[in-house]
Design an enzyme around this catalytic site. Sequence first.
Site, PDB file in Angstrom:
ATOM      1  CG  HIS A   1      38.785  46.767  41.759  1.00 61.51           C
ATOM      2  ND1 HIS A   1      37.489  47.453  41.695  1.00 61.51           N
ATOM      3  CD2 HIS A   1      38.565  45.590  41.169  1.00 61.51           C
ATOM      4  CE1 HIS A   1      36.570  46.732  40.801  1.00 61.51           C
ATOM      5  NE2 HIS A   1      37.197  45.512  40.748  1.00 61.51           N
TER       6      HIS A   1
ATOM      7  CG  LEU B   1      23.243  39.827  31.191  1.00 66.11           C
ATOM      8  CD1 LEU B   1      22.866  41.420  31.385  1.00 66.11           C
ATOM      9  CD2 LEU B   1      24.307  39.194  31.680  1.00 66.11           C
TER      10      LEU B   1
ATOM     11  CE  LYS C   1      43.911  46.599  34.115  1.00 60.50           C
ATOM     12  NZ  LYS C   1      44.246  47.093  35.583  1.00 60.50           N
TER      13      LYS C   1
ATOM     14  CG  ASP D   1      40.908  37.751  33.582  1.00 57.41           C
ATOM     15  OD1 ASP D   1      41.047  38.556  32.835  1.00 57.41           O
ATOM     16  OD2 ASP D   1      40.473  38.040  34.759  1.00 57.41           O
TER      17      ASP D   1
ATOM     18  CB  THR E   1      28.084  34.540  28.585  1.00 58.57           C
ATOM     19  OG1 THR E   1      28.929  33.886  29.810  1.00 58.57           O
ATOM     20  CG2 THR E   1      28.288  34.136  27.265  1.00 58.57           C
ATOM     21  CB  THR E   2      29.031  37.034  33.386  1.00 55.33           C
ATOM     22  OG1 THR E   2      30.226  37.528  33.358  1.00 55.33           O
ATOM     23  CG2 THR E   2      28.928  35.759  33.541  1.00 55.33           C
TER      24      THR E   2
ATOM     25  CE  LYS F   1      40.477  38.941  41.412  1.00 53.74           C
ATOM     26  NZ  LYS F   1      39.818  37.815  40.866  1.00 53.74           N
TER      27      LYS F   1
HETATM   28  N1  LIG Z   1      40.642  41.450  33.102  1.00 53.22           N
HETATM   29  C1  LIG Z   1      39.805  42.197  33.597  1.00 53.22           C
HETATM   30  O1  LIG Z   1      39.997  43.479  33.157  1.00 53.22           O
HETATM   31  C2  LIG Z   1      38.774  42.022  34.507  1.00 53.22           C
HETATM   32  C3  LIG Z   1      37.857  42.914  34.859  1.00 53.22           C
HETATM   33  C4  LIG Z   1      36.861  42.708  35.736  1.00 53.22           C
HETATM   34  C5  LIG Z   1      36.868  41.335  36.114  1.00 53.22           C
HETATM   35  N2  LIG Z   1      37.705  40.495  35.824  1.00 53.22           N
HETATM   36  C6  LIG Z   1      37.779  39.053  36.345  1.00 53.22           C
HETATM   37  O2  LIG Z   1      36.312  38.393  36.024  1.00 53.22           O
HETATM   38  C7  LIG Z   1      36.121  37.365  37.095  1.00 53.22           C
HETATM   39  C8  LIG Z   1      34.433  37.482  37.450  1.00 53.22           C
HETATM   40  O3  LIG Z   1      33.975  37.396  36.256  1.00 53.22           O
HETATM   41  P1  LIG Z   1      32.336  36.798  36.097  1.00 53.22           P
HETATM   42  O4  LIG Z   1      31.713  37.487  37.286  1.00 53.22           O
HETATM   43  O5  LIG Z   1      31.795  36.675  34.872  1.00 53.22           O
HETATM   44  O6  LIG Z   1      32.525  35.174  36.831  1.00 53.22           O
HETATM   45  P2  LIG Z   1      32.675  33.762  36.145  1.00 53.22           P
HETATM   46  O7  LIG Z   1      33.479  33.922  34.891  1.00 53.22           O
HETATM   47  O8  LIG Z   1      33.108  32.895  37.156  1.00 53.22           O
HETATM   48  O9  LIG Z   1      31.285  33.378  35.751  1.00 53.22           O
HETATM   49  C9  LIG Z   1      30.022  33.111  36.776  1.00 53.22           C
HETATM   50  C10 LIG Z   1      29.503  31.797  36.535  1.00 53.22           C
HETATM   51  O10 LIG Z   1      28.514  31.989  35.640  1.00 53.22           O
HETATM   52  C11 LIG Z   1      28.475  30.959  34.707  1.00 53.22           C
HETATM   53  N3  LIG Z   1      28.044  31.691  33.433  1.00 53.22           N
HETATM   54  C12 LIG Z   1      28.628  32.449  32.621  1.00 53.22           C
HETATM   55  N4  LIG Z   1      27.641  33.237  31.792  1.00 53.22           N
HETATM   56  C13 LIG Z   1      26.290  32.452  32.060  1.00 53.22           C
HETATM   57  C14 LIG Z   1      25.116  32.578  31.437  1.00 53.22           C
HETATM   58  N5  LIG Z   1      24.958  33.520  30.368  1.00 53.22           N
HETATM   59  N6  LIG Z   1      24.328  32.035  31.922  1.00 53.22           N
HETATM   60  C15 LIG Z   1      24.332  31.247  32.954  1.00 53.22           C
HETATM   61  N7  LIG Z   1      25.553  30.977  33.859  1.00 53.22           N
HETATM   62  C16 LIG Z   1      26.524  31.565  33.068  1.00 53.22           C
HETATM   63  C17 LIG Z   1      29.945  30.824  34.366  1.00 53.22           C
HETATM   64  O11 LIG Z   1      30.390  29.525  34.148  1.00 53.22           O
HETATM   65  C18 LIG Z   1      30.399  30.657  36.038  1.00 53.22           C
HETATM   66  O12 LIG Z   1      30.075  29.672  36.622  1.00 53.22           O
HETATM   67  C19 LIG Z   1      37.149  37.689  38.155  1.00 53.22           C
HETATM   68  O13 LIG Z   1      38.011  36.516  37.944  1.00 53.22           O
HETATM   69  C20 LIG Z   1      37.648  39.225  37.856  1.00 53.22           C
HETATM   70  O14 LIG Z   1      38.966  38.931  38.403  1.00 53.22           O
HETATM   71  C21 LIG Z   1      38.639  40.936  34.966  1.00 53.22           C
HETATM   72 ZN   LIG Z   2      36.517  43.903  39.128  1.00 51.67          ZN
END
Ligand SMILES: NC(=O)c1ccc[n+]([C@@H]2O[C@H](COP(=O)([O-])OP(=O)(O)OC[C@H]3O[C@@H](n4cnc5c(N)ncnc54)[C@H](O)[C@@H]3O)[C@@H](O)[C@H]2O)c1
Ligand SMILES: [Zn+2]
Length: 407
Positions: free
Chosen positions: A277, A190, A162, A129, A149-150, A171
Site C-alpha cells: 500500500h 463469493l 477506517k 467506505d 459481499t466481496t 486515494k
Molecule cells: N476502509 C478500509 O479499511 C479499506 C480496506 C481495504 C480496501 N478498501 C477499499 O475497498 C475498495 C475495494 O473493494 P472491493 O474490491 O470490494 O471493490 P468494490 O466494492 O468495487 O466491489 C467490486 C465489484 O463487485 C461487485 N460485487 C460486490 N459484491 C458482489 C457479489 N457478491 N457478487 C457479484 N458482484 C459483487 C460490486 O458491485 C463491484 O462492482 C477500494 O476502494 C479500497 O480502497 C478500504
Molecule cells: Zn488494500
Amino acid sequence: MQEAAGRALSEHRGEQWLRSVRAVREERYDILCRPGLLSRDDETLVSLLRTDAPALVVMTPSTDRLYGKALRHSLAAHGPGADLSFMILACSEADKMTEQVLAVCRRAVEARLARRSQIVCVGGGVALDICGLAATLFRRGICQIRVPTTLIGMIDAGIGVKNGVNFDGSKSLLGSFSACEACLIDPSFLDTLPRRHLQCGLAESAKIATVCSPELFDLLDMHADGLLGPICGTLLGQTHDLIRLSIEGTLSELSLNLFERRDLFPNTYARKLDFGHTFSPYLEAASGHILLHGEAVAIDMAVSVELAYRLGVLDRATRTRVLDLIYRLGLPIHWPELRPEALRASLPSVVRHRDGALNLVLPSGIGTATFLKDLRELSLNLLTEVVQDLAEWPAKKGALDNARARR
Ligand SMILES: NC(=O)c1ccc[n+]([C@@H]2O[C@H](COP(=O)([O-])OP(=O)(O)OC[C@H]3O[C@@H](n4cnc5c(N)ncnc54)[C@H](O)[C@@H]3O)[C@@H](O)[C@H]2O)c1
Ligand SMILES: [Zn+2]
C-alpha cells in the site's frame, strides 16, 4: 487538578484562562461469520436492527440484483415492525467521492433517520467506505452494520475502523475512524463475485499472509489454483479457513493501535499491513482506475519484495516464493505503463501521509517484515532496475518452468 490549574491561571492573567478536557472513548464491535445470512430462517441481521428508530439499507446495483430479493424477504419475515428504507447506490472506485457520501446522507434525511438509527451496507469495499463515512457524518455519527459481499470487504474494508473516499486525485484523502456495530460475514456471497474481484481479495490475503501469517501463506500456496474456482465442494473448507486466517491476521495487527494514536505509539505509521500500500495509491490513480485496488496492491507487493531482495533483507528463495504466489493467483506483478520516475515522484506524498517517514514495508521472511524509513535510501536507479526485472519476470519464469518440466 486541572480545574485548580485553570482557576490559578484565570486569577493571574485576568481574562485569560485554560481548561483541559480529556476523554477516552471505548469501542467494541463484533465480526461474526454467518453462512446463510440471508436465508429465511436466519435472524442474525434482524436481531441487530433496532425497532425504535428507522434504518437505511444500502445496496449496490449488483448486490440488489443478486441478493435484494432474499434480503427483503429475510427482513420482512423476521422484522415486520422495523421501519426500513432502501437505497441502491451505484458506486465504483472512480466515483468513490464526497458526492456519493452526500447522496447517502440525503437519502438518510428522506428516510428520517434519527440518532439511534442504523445504516446497513450490503456491498463491497467501495460501498462500505462510502456508507461508513456517511454514517460518521450524519448527525455526527450513527451506527453502521456492515455486510461485506466481496473478499476485500470481508477480510479488510469491513473489519477495520477506517472509512475514506478519494479527493482531489488522492486515494482515501478524506475519511474518518469509526467502528461499526457489527460486521456479518457470509462466505457464500463469493459464489457470485466475478473472478477478477475475487483475485483482488486474494491479493489482500497474500499481503496478510506474507507479513503476518505463515499458516495463511501455506494455505494460499497449497490451494492457489483451486481458490479461483467456485467455492464449493472440497475447497469450501479452505475458503472459510482463508477468510478466518485473513481476518485474524488483519485484526491482530490493527488492534495493536486501532485508532492510529501517534501520541501513544511512536511507530504508529510503521504498519505491516501497509505492505502493498505504498506504491499502490499512485498506481490506481495513474491507471485511471483501470487497475483495481487489489491489482495495484499486487504490483506494489512485487516491487516491495524485489526491493527487499535487492537490499539484502529477504533471501532469494522466499522472494521467488512470494512472487510465484502473486503470479499463480492470477495477479499482475507489473504494469506496462509504469514509469519508475513517476512512481518515485509519488512517494513524498506517502511520506506526508505517514507523518514524515516512508515506512515502506519490506518482508524479511514469511510472517516478518522490516521498514525502509528514509525515502533517500530508495534511489531512482534501484527502482528502475526492479521495475524492469519484474517486467521480464513472467517470461523468465515461463522459461524456467518449461526447463523444469522438460527435465
Ligand atoms: N476502509 C478500509 O479499511 C479499506 C480496506 C481495504 C480496501 N478498501 C477499499 O475497498 C475498495 C475495494 O473493494 P472491493 O474490491 O470490494 O471493490 P468494490 O466494492 O468495487 O466491489 C467490486 C465489484 O463487485 C461487485 N460485487 C460486490 N459484491 C458482489 C457479489 N457478491 N457478487 C457479484 N458482484 C459483487 C460490486 O458491485 C463491484 O462492482 C477500494 O476502494 C479500497 O480502497 C478500504
Ligand atoms: Zn488494500
